[in-house]
Design a protein around this motif. Structure first.
Motif, short mmCIF file in Angstrom:
data_model
loop_
_atom_site.label_atom_id
_atom_site.label_comp_id
_atom_site.label_asym_id
_atom_site.label_seq_id
_atom_site.Cartn_x
_atom_site.Cartn_y
_atom_site.Cartn_z
N UNK A 5 39.97 41.22 34.65
CA UNK A 5 38.63 40.66 34.47
C UNK A 5 38.65 39.41 33.59
N UNK A 6 39.33 39.49 32.45
CA UNK A 6 39.33 38.35 31.54
C UNK A 6 39.99 37.12 32.16
N UNK A 7 41.03 37.33 32.95
CA UNK A 7 41.67 36.22 33.64
C UNK A 7 40.68 35.57 34.61
N UNK A 8 39.98 36.42 35.39
CA UNK A 8 39.01 35.90 36.36
C UNK A 8 37.84 35.21 35.66
N UNK A 9 37.37 35.81 34.58
CA UNK A 9 36.23 35.26 33.85
C UNK A 9 36.59 33.92 33.21
N UNK A 10 37.79 33.83 32.66
CA UNK A 10 38.25 32.57 32.07
C UNK A 10 38.39 31.49 33.15
N UNK B 128 35.07 36.95 43.38
CA UNK B 128 35.78 38.00 44.12
C UNK B 128 36.82 38.68 43.23
N UNK B 129 37.46 37.88 42.38
CA UNK B 129 38.45 38.46 41.47
C UNK B 129 37.79 39.39 40.45
N UNK B 130 36.59 39.03 40.01
CA UNK B 130 35.86 39.91 39.08
C UNK B 130 35.48 41.21 39.80
N UNK B 131 35.04 41.09 41.04
CA UNK B 131 34.71 42.29 41.82
C UNK B 131 35.93 43.19 41.95
N UNK B 132 37.09 42.59 42.16
CA UNK B 132 38.33 43.36 42.28
C UNK B 132 38.66 44.06 40.96
N UNK B 133 38.33 43.42 39.85
CA UNK B 133 38.60 44.04 38.54
C UNK B 133 37.76 45.29 38.34
N UNK B 134 36.56 45.31 38.92
CA UNK B 134 35.70 46.48 38.78
C UNK B 134 36.34 47.70 39.45
N UNK B 135 37.03 47.47 40.55
CA UNK B 135 37.76 48.56 41.21
C UNK B 135 38.83 49.13 40.27
N UNK C 42 33.85 46.95 31.59
CA UNK C 42 33.25 47.16 32.91
C UNK C 42 31.82 46.64 32.99
N UNK C 43 31.02 46.91 31.97
CA UNK C 43 29.62 46.47 31.99
C UNK C 43 29.53 44.95 32.06
N UNK C 44 30.38 44.28 31.31
CA UNK C 44 30.38 42.81 31.34
C UNK C 44 30.82 42.31 32.72
N UNK C 45 31.82 42.95 33.31
CA UNK C 45 32.28 42.55 34.64
C UNK C 45 31.15 42.72 35.66
N UNK C 46 30.43 43.82 35.58
CA UNK C 46 29.31 44.06 36.50
C UNK C 46 28.21 43.02 36.30
N UNK C 47 28.01 42.61 35.06
CA UNK C 47 27.02 41.57 34.77
C UNK C 47 27.42 40.24 35.40
N UNK C 48 28.71 39.92 35.29
CA UNK C 48 29.20 38.66 35.89
C UNK C 48 29.05 38.70 37.41
N UNK C 49 29.35 39.82 38.03
CA UNK C 49 29.20 39.95 39.49
C UNK C 49 27.73 39.77 39.86
N UNK C 50 26.83 40.35 39.10
CA UNK C 50 25.40 40.20 39.37
C UNK C 50 24.98 38.73 39.28
N UNK C 51 25.52 38.04 38.29
CA UNK C 51 25.21 36.61 38.12
C UNK C 51 25.75 35.80 39.29
N UNK C 52 26.89 36.23 39.81
CA UNK C 52 27.48 35.53 40.97
C UNK C 52 26.56 35.60 42.19
#
Length: 207
Positions: A149-154, A171-178, A195-205
């Motif tokens: 997640x952090x790699x994708x977010x960065x 898509x990479x963030x979505x994969x991190x949620x898995x 996980x919550x932050x990753x889900x937030x980023x996906x929602x923003x996407x």
């Protein structure tokens, strides 16, 4: 023989007691943190770190607390004090646990704190290092959701900064949620955030 057995029992009892004290201390520190008593939680982690010199987790959480406090800090002197403390404890933790993906991720977070505070000053200094840290963390532990997640977010933040398409990183963030969904920390005290932050980023996407 009897003396050997007694000695063995005493040693085992001592180890068990030490583990129990560690677990009690960590539980208390997390309770304080969850109750927004961050300073008290940090003090507890510091006491545990001194009492348990081989454990890297207390130092890790001191670093994380100071990183989290720094995200919206505008005063450079305060920011420096917090991030210096985070770095101090990360350095200690890394001497206790080498090639640890979680510590590399946290190091990336601390460097990102500096970039977020002043990208013009710290971007050139830390951008490459941050990408390398996350890449190495994934190399060490390909199933670690925080590394993914952090790699994708960065990468997404960097793409946005340079006006590039961020869709691949969504898509990479979505994969991190898995990975978050299947991840099981080694103990209740090991890192399990993101996980919550990753889900937030996906929602923003998807907005």
């Amino acid at each position: 023989m009897k003396n050997v057995i007694i000695l063995a029992v005493l040693v085992i009892s001592g180890i068990t007691q030490a583990q129990t004290n560690f677990e009690k201390g960590m539980s208390k520190a997390f309770e304080l943190w969850e109750a927004d008593k961050t300073d008290e939680a940090q003090n507890m982690f510091e006491r545990i770190a001194k009492a348990e010199p081989k454990e890297w987790l207390p130092n890790y959480y001191i670093a994380q607390i100071n990183s989290l406090k720094s995200w919206n800090e505008k005063d450079e002197a305060i920011l420096k004090s917090q991030l210096d403390k985070a770095q101090e404890h990360l350095d200690i933790a890394m001497t206790k646990s080498e090639d640890n993906a979680e510590l590399l991720v946290m190091q990336g977070q601390v460097y990102t704190n500096w970039v977020a505070f002043d990208g013009a000053t710290y971007g050139m200094k830390y951008a490459g290092k941050i990408a390398e840290l996350y890449a190495k963390a994934i190399e060490l532990d390909s199933k670690n959701p925080r590394a993914a997640f952090c790699k994708a977010d960065w990468s997404m933040g960097s793409a946005r900064y340079f006006g590039q398409d961020t869709a691949p990183y969504c898509k990479d963030v979505e994969a991190s949620i898995e990975l978050f969904d299947t991840f099981k920390p080694e103990t209740d005290f090991h890192p399990n955030w993101g996980k919550e932050r990753a889900e937030q980023v996906v929602a923003e996407c998807k907005e």
